[in-house]
Design an enzyme around this catalytic site. Sequence first.
Site, PDB file in Angstrom:
ATOM      1  N   CYS A  97     -10.054   1.354  -8.222  1.00  0.00           N
ATOM      2  CA  CYS A  97      -9.344   1.626  -7.141  1.00  0.00           C
ATOM      3  C   CYS A  97      -9.369   0.677  -6.000  1.00  0.00           C
ATOM      4  CB  CYS A  97      -9.936   2.827  -6.342  1.00  0.00           C
ATOM      5  SG  CYS A  97      -9.151   3.623  -4.797  1.00  0.00           S
ATOM      6  N   TRP A 151       0.902  -1.193   0.141  1.00  0.00           N
ATOM      7  CA  TRP A 151       0.083  -0.131  -0.051  1.00  0.00           C
ATOM      8  C   TRP A 151       0.850   1.351   0.025  1.00  0.00           C
ATOM      9  CZ3 TRP A 151      -0.378   3.806   3.873  1.00  0.00           C
ATOM     10  CH2 TRP A 151      -1.403   4.676   3.488  1.00  0.00           C
ATOM     11  N   ASP A 203     -16.442  11.320  -2.328  1.00  0.00           N
ATOM     12  CA  ASP A 203     -15.922  10.167  -2.065  1.00  0.00           C
ATOM     13  C   ASP A 203     -16.473   9.444  -0.815  1.00  0.00           C
ATOM     14  OD1 ASP A 203     -13.571   8.341  -1.153  1.00  0.00           O
ATOM     15  OD2 ASP A 203     -12.613   9.225  -2.899  1.00  0.00           O
ATOM     16  N   LYS A 243     -16.249   6.040  -8.905  1.00  0.00           N
ATOM     17  CA  LYS A 243     -14.881   5.569  -8.335  1.00  0.00           C
ATOM     18  C   LYS A 243     -15.282   4.388  -7.662  1.00  0.00           C
ATOM     19  CE  LYS A 243     -11.119   6.775  -5.186  1.00  0.00           C
ATOM     20  NZ  LYS A 243     -10.701   7.826  -4.087  1.00  0.00           N
ATOM     21  N   TRP A 244     -14.828   3.170  -8.050  1.00  0.00           N
ATOM     22  CA  TRP A 244     -15.231   1.817  -7.550  1.00  0.00           C
ATOM     23  C   TRP A 244     -13.864   1.206  -6.963  1.00  0.00           C
ATOM     24  CZ3 TRP A 244     -18.093  -2.507 -10.659  1.00  0.00           C
ATOM     25  CH2 TRP A 244     -18.043  -3.846 -10.011  1.00  0.00           C
ATOM     26  N   ASP A 245     -14.124   1.303  -5.320  1.00  0.00           N
ATOM     27  CA  ASP A 245     -13.069   1.232  -4.544  1.00  0.00           C
ATOM     28  C   ASP A 245     -13.071  -0.227  -3.837  1.00  0.00           C
ATOM     29  OD1 ASP A 245     -10.899   1.671  -2.791  1.00  0.00           O
ATOM     30  OD2 ASP A 245     -11.673   3.474  -1.940  1.00  0.00           O
ATOM     31  N   MET A 246     -12.036  -0.866  -3.515  1.00  0.00           N
ATOM     32  CA  MET A 246     -11.943  -2.293  -2.856  1.00  0.00           C
ATOM     33  C   MET A 246     -10.761  -2.280  -1.905  1.00  0.00           C
ATOM     34  SD  MET A 246     -10.872  -5.398  -2.708  1.00  0.00           S
ATOM     35  CE  MET A 246     -11.495  -7.147  -2.785  1.00  0.00           C
ATOM     36  N   ASP A 252      -2.769   5.648  -3.239  1.00  0.00           N
ATOM     37  CA  ASP A 252      -3.172   6.658  -2.211  1.00  0.00           C
ATOM     38  C   ASP A 252      -1.980   7.496  -1.781  1.00  0.00           C
ATOM     39  OD1 ASP A 252      -5.632   5.885  -1.876  1.00  0.00           O
ATOM     40  OD2 ASP A 252      -5.334   4.763  -0.030  1.00  0.00           O
TER      41      ASP A 252
HETATM   42  C1  DGJ Z   1      -9.000   4.347  -0.479  1.00  0.00           C
HETATM   43  C2  DGJ Z   1      -8.996   4.723  -1.625  1.00  0.00           C
HETATM   44  O1  DGJ Z   1      -7.792   4.657  -2.217  1.00  0.00           O
HETATM   45  C3  DGJ Z   1      -8.935   6.441  -1.204  1.00  0.00           C
HETATM   46  O2  DGJ Z   1      -8.667   7.394  -2.233  1.00  0.00           O
HETATM   47  C4  DGJ Z   1     -10.455   6.749  -0.759  1.00  0.00           C
HETATM   48  O3  DGJ Z   1     -11.230   6.417  -1.914  1.00  0.00           O
HETATM   49  C5  DGJ Z   1     -10.702   5.805   0.491  1.00  0.00           C
HETATM   50  N1  DGJ Z   1     -10.408   4.460   0.085  1.00  0.00           N
HETATM   51  C6  DGJ Z   1     -12.016   5.930   0.877  1.00  0.00           C
HETATM   52  O4  DGJ Z   1     -12.289   5.047   2.014  1.00  0.00           O
END
Ligand code: DGJ
Length: 736
Positions: A528, A200, A367, A478-481, A550
Amino acid sequence: MPIIYHENSKEFHLYNNQISYIIKVLKNNQPGNIYFGKKVNDKESFGYLVKGKPRSMAACVFEDDPGFSLQHTMQEYPSYGTTDFRYPAFELKQENGSRITCFEYIGHSIYMGKKKLTGLPATYVEDEKEAYSLEIYLYDSVINMELTLCYTIFSDYPAIARNVRFLNKGDNTVILERAMSASIDLPDSDFELIHLSGAWARERHIKCRKLEQGIQGIYSMCGISSAEHNPFIALKRPTADEFTGEVYGFSLIYSGNHIAQVEVDTHDMTRVMMGIHPDTFEWPLCKGEAFQTPEVVMTYSDEGLNKMSQTYHSLYRKRLVRGQWRDRPRPILINNWEATGMNFTEEKILSIAKAGKELGIEMFVLDDGWFGKRNTDKSGLGDWHVTNFSKLPGGIARLADKINAMGLKFGLWFEPEMVNKDSDLYRAHPDWIIHTPGRRTSPSRNQYVLDFSRKEVVDYIYSVMEKLLSEVNISYIKWDMNRYITECYSVDKDEKSQGKVFHEYILGVYDLYDRLTSRFPHILFESCASGGARFDPGILYYAPQTWTSDNTDAIERLMIQYGTSMVYPISSMGAHISAVPNQQVGRVTPVETRANVAFFGVFGYELDITELTDEEKSKVKEQIEFYKAHRELILTGNFYRITSPFNSNVASWIIVSEDKSEAMAGYYKILNRANESFKRFKLVGLDPDKRYIINGTKQDEFYGDELMNIGIAIDDNELCCNGSDFSSIIFYLKEK
Ligand code: DGJ
């Protein structure tokens, strides 16, 4: 037809004007690998390259030919235990417990174009002439099973895409325990292994080491492609560099558990294989069932690493990424995450959007924190609607309308694959998370992974997202995981199918992406995973851009973006300017350098723009104007790495337009040094005979050959913030 089959020698020659790939049906009727590399003239047979000699201890295939042992033969898709003792490309456990197989050549087909892979992302063609394909059919008569090796050679790229299909025609169930997407044997081992490792906030750092006898490689067993090891490796000759020498690239179009393994045997032959990680995979195939592997794209370059990267950049940008956004300029966005976290009000959001609009920003992205009971990361995931009206009194619809009314597009964050235990969704369906019954389920960021191997779970998430996206004018997602998968088990499946869960999970993710992108083709998706933990070619098929990391510190980003560019085009890398001191490393870098790094990506902002001074705001305005003026070049030009930040105090790179009429180079001096020597910055990729004007710094004209051979004489006084650390400069070149 650039795929020729020579009937007498039983040899296939796949070629274009850059590369050749030659396969021969060996005397045991199995496909052998003869050659992969620079294009050679075609001829009837290269059979002399299949060498055999009797060696003590070597098991041989035929009694009357002691020299023919698979252990010493280059093969296309090797099995274990029939004279070859190296790692195999596949393993099939049969009902009698045996894993021994014998797949023999029974036929082939050659055709123009390229077939789709059902349910899986893959490169494609728009016109049949763009590629030619070969399918080699192999058959094991004892188990009545078919194995198809698929190859596509692209007409204009030094690249071959490969995949494999298994089809069980027999009555008995067999268990597929290993199914690589490709395997190739190279005749020597004089290579260095390049791979992209990280964690990370320091994703895709370039690692390089000499190949040694034995096994070396990279893998992920995290459930996704991971920040630790990207699904890519390259083998380069030790003397090869960014611009010269032989390089083989291997890139897996897949977002789940993967392995890339290089085995050098004790005769210095190199076996490369790549595919789904076998240790977390077991796939029963009943009568009539088939299994399709993901695709590997293999490239060859005799002009160093940059040529390999440019092959991937161009192929992936034009023939992997799809949809309306593939060729469109991407909007400059501002995202509120680093400005507010989850702690915002509608008023605050509108103030950031308004300030952004005044400076020329084109899209506002809301976000994490807008849905359910989401004030901390302990609750809310899974409840994809507004319940917290003190934050957003009119819900998402009113906010989107107000932002649209300012003349901005509106984007929204989701984490579709996740749930918090404190959510209505979890309370209604506690068995929908991936967990092993009777054992504890490990939390990560207080969240749990929804079992996307179950269709009903994917259907549900689709239905709630579809509803919101149909009701509100949303232009971007923005599809986060944000976590890896632990205690992998699906309560929906019997004990024989648990080895399918990791792969079916990713197929479920692809299915949701597919449904959403088909239903809402106008929406731009950015993927993401806590930054760039799922930055892979599989996801690029659905989401043309990925949040690179990040870590938004400009200096750290030099390394992250430099490494990412090994495979991925600049148009796929989300790159934003954030506030200083940087949230991840505490470093204070000048806003010019933050911009000069972020310009080489899909540009945006990630800070509270309302808090900037007037002077800072005017710089931001200039940056936005600059990016808008040059984004077509940035997103479609040929990118070259020049100086690596991994082993130098200077980093540099350049983007050159296809017709070489314009270019943009970035030069970054990381630490300031006392009494510095003079430096020359040699550019690359230009037309030697064109005359270029360099804006901003010099009004003189320069020939391309002059800029490439003599270089720009760097004047430290022209670097932003000369006299302090982290200075930089952009050179924009335009043909006169
Ligand atoms: C991780 C992402 O990389 C960030 O940019 C942000 O969207 C956070 N999650 C939000 O929980």
